[in-house]
Design an enzyme around this catalytic site. Structure first.
Site: not given
Length: 470
Positions: A115, A160, A166-167, A210, A277, A295
Site C-alpha cells: 500500500k 490499515k 478485502g477489508g 467507495h 479504488e 485481479r
C-alpha cells in the site's frame, strides 16, 4: 493451448468455467478434500485434489497447485479473486514453469500489493491521495510520538495493514490516546493473516463513498477505462451491494477519476483487468486514491452487464496473445444500470457473522438477459467454516437505476435458501428502503439502516409486550 487450470474455488471458479466453455477451452478444477463434491468440481472437465480443508494446505499451497497444472497439461493458470490472485511469488512461479498467467505482470502485482508503494505510484501519476504516515513496522510504535502523528494527519484516522486487502486489517481511530493500541491490534492481525505486521495510518473520511474504476490494459501502455462502480454498501469494510455506473456522481468527478485510473495503470504498462479504488468525500466530492486491485473483482458482473463485455474472456484472450480491440481508441458506451447483491451464509442480527450449514433447499431466480446469478453451490452443498461464506451473487440490470432496483427486489423475492441462515431477508429490506432508494450512498449506509431496522424492531416488540391499549 486448450487447458485452463483455475487456482480457486466456489463461485468464481464456476464463473470462469462458463467462459472456458464458451471459448472451447478445457477447464481444470483444483479442490481440497472438503470441496470434493462441490459445484466447481462437477462443472470442470477434470479435477485434482490438492490437500486437506485448511486453506494454507490446499488453495494457498503453490507447490500442489503447480504440480496439478503439470499433471493435467494445463497451458493457462487463472487465479480468480482472493487466495493467490494477488501473490506475485505465485505469478512468477507460474510463468517460470512456462505457463500463461492470466493476470497482470508479477511486478505490477508486487507494486500494488504494497500500500505504501502503491500510494507513491499514485502520487507520481498525479492521483490525489489522503494525508498519511509512512510504514510503521510491527512493534515499532512504542517510541513514536503518536499524539503528534494524530495531530499532523488529523482525526479521525484509519489504521490499515500495508499488505492487507478485502477489508481485512483496518480499524478506525477517533481518539489520539487509542492510536497505539489500535496500531498494535491491526499489526497483530496483519501478521497472522498476511505474514506482515507492517501498518500505515491515514486520514479517515467519515462521510465517504467507495467508488472504483474498472480498467483493462494491453500491457504496452494502452489502458481503457470500463466505467465506474459504487461499492459503498459495506459491512465490516466488505461490500455486499455494488452498482454500475456509480449514481449521483458529478460528471467532472467521474471524468477526472477515470483519467486518474487510466494514467496510473498506463504508467505501469498494466496488463489485463484491474480496479483502481477511490474514496469520495460525500460532501466536498473530492476523491482520493485508495488502492489498486490487480485481479478480477467480485463485482465485475455489473461492469459486464452495462458494457456487454466478458472480462474473463478478455483476460484469457490477452494471455493467449490474441490481438484485442483497443478500447482506449474506440471508447465503449455504457448502457443502462446494473446492481449486484452478494448473498452470504451469515446472520445480519449477529453482526453479520458467518453461519455455516448445509443447503437443504435452493431455488434461484430465472436467469434472463437482465437477471444473472453467479453461484458456486447446489442444493445439498455444505457451507463450511473453512472458506468465505458467499453463496451466490445476484446481478440485475435495467434501463436506469430504478428499473434495475425493482428487478433486483423481485429477484431477491424469488430466491429461496433453506437449511442455514443467510442475509437474503436483510437484502430485501435494504433494497426496498429509503436508504438505498435515495442513492445517497455512503460507506456507513448499512450501519444507518441496521440501526433504524433494530429501532423499528424494538418498537414493534415493545408495543406487543405492552398489550392492547386500555
Amino acid at each position: 493451448m486448450s487447458k485452463v487450470l483455475i487456482a480457486n474455488r466456489g463461485e468464481i471458479a464456476c464463473r470462469i468455467i462458463k467462459t472456458c466453455r464458451d471459448l472451447n477451452l478445457k477447464a481444470v478444477a483444483v479442490h481440497s478434500t472438503a470441496d470434493a463434491g462441490s459445484k466447481h468440481v462437477q462443472m470442470a472437465d477434470e479435477a485434482h485434489e490438492i490437500g486437506p480443508p485448511a486453506v494454507s494446505e490446499s488453495y494457498l499451497n503453490m507447490d500442489r497447485i503447480l504440480y496439478a497444472a503439470k499433471e493435467c497439461g494445463a497451458s493457462f493458470v487463472h487465479p480468480g479473486y482472493g487466495l493467490l490472485s494477488e501473490n506475485p511469488v505465485f505469478a512468477r512461479r507460474v510463468e517460470a514453469r512456462g505457463l500463461r498467467w492470466v493476470g497482470p505482470a508479477p511486478d505490477s502485482i508486487a507494486a500494488m500489493a504494497d500500500k505504501e508503494r502503491a500510494r507513491a505510484i499514485a502520487i507520481g501519476a498525479g492521483a490525489p491521495v489522503l494525508k498519511g504516515s509512512g510504514r510503521i513496522a510491527s512493534g515499532s510504535c512504542e517510541g513514536m510520538d503518536l499524539d503528534a502523528l494524530a495531530a499532523d494527519i488529523g482525526l479521525p484516522l484509519l489504521v490499515k495493514a500495508v499488505a492487507g486487502g478485502g477489508g481485512i486489517g483496518m480499524r478506525i481511530c477517533t481518539r489520539a490516546k487509542s492510536l497505539g493500541k489500535i496500531i498494535r491490534t491491526v499489526s497483530e492481525l496483519a501478521e497472522r493473516t498476511f505474514g506482515d505486521g507492517t501498518v500505515m495510518v491515514e486520514r479517515y473520511i467519515e462521510r465517504a463513498r467507495h467508488v472504483e474504476v474498472q480498467v483493462f490494459g494491453l500491457g504496452d501502455g494502452r489502458v481503457a477505462s470500463l466505467f465506474d462502480r459504487d461499492c459503498s454498501t459495506q459491512r465490516r469494510f466488505q461490500k455486499i451491494v455494488e452498482e454500475a455506473p456509480a449514481p449521483n456522481l458529478p460528471g467532472n468527478v467521474r471524468e477526472d477519476m477515470s483519467k486518474a485510473a487510466r494514467d496510473l495503470a498506463a504508467g505501469q504498462r498494466y496488463r489485463g483487468a484491474g480496479t483502481v479504488e477511490f474514496i469520495v468525500d460525500a460532501d466536498s466530492k473530492e476523491f482520493f486514491f485508495l488502492e489498486m486491485n490487480t485481479r478480477l473483482q467480485v463485482e465485475h458482473p455489473v461492469t459486464e452487464m452495462i458494457t456487454g463485455l466478458d472480462l474473463v474472456a478478455l483476460q484469457l484472450k490477452l494471455a493467449a496473445g490474441e490481438q484485442l480491440e483497443d478500447f482506449s481508441e474506440s471508447p465503449l458506451q455504457a448502457t443502462g444500470h446494473a446492481i449486484e447483491s452478494r448473498i452470504y451464509a451469515e446472520n445480519p442480527d449477529n453482526r453479520f457473522f458467518p453461519a455455516p450449514g448445509t443447503i437443504s433447499r435452493l431455488r434461484l431466480p430465472e436467469e434472463t438477459a437482465l437477471v444473472r446469478v453467479d453461484s458456486g453451490v447446489l442444493e445439498g452443498s455444505e457451507i463450511t467454516p473453512y472458506y468465505d461464506p458467499l453463496v451466490a451473487k445476484l446481478i440485475c440490470a435495467g434501463t436506469d437505476r430504478e428499473d434495475a432496483r425493482k428487478r433486483l427486489a423481485q429477484s431477491l423475492n424469488a430466491f429461496e435458501i433453506d437449511g442455514l441462515a443467510t442475509n437474503i431477508s436483510f437484502l430485501r429490506e435494504f433494497v426496498a428502503s429509503a436508504f438505498f432508494d435515495s442513492a445517497a450512498l455512503r460507506t456507513d449506509v448499512v450501519d444507518m439502516f441496521t440501526d433504524a431496522r433494530a429501532a423499528k424492531k424494538a418498537e414493534t416488540e415493545g408495543r406487543r409486550s405492552s398489550g392492547p391499549a386500555r
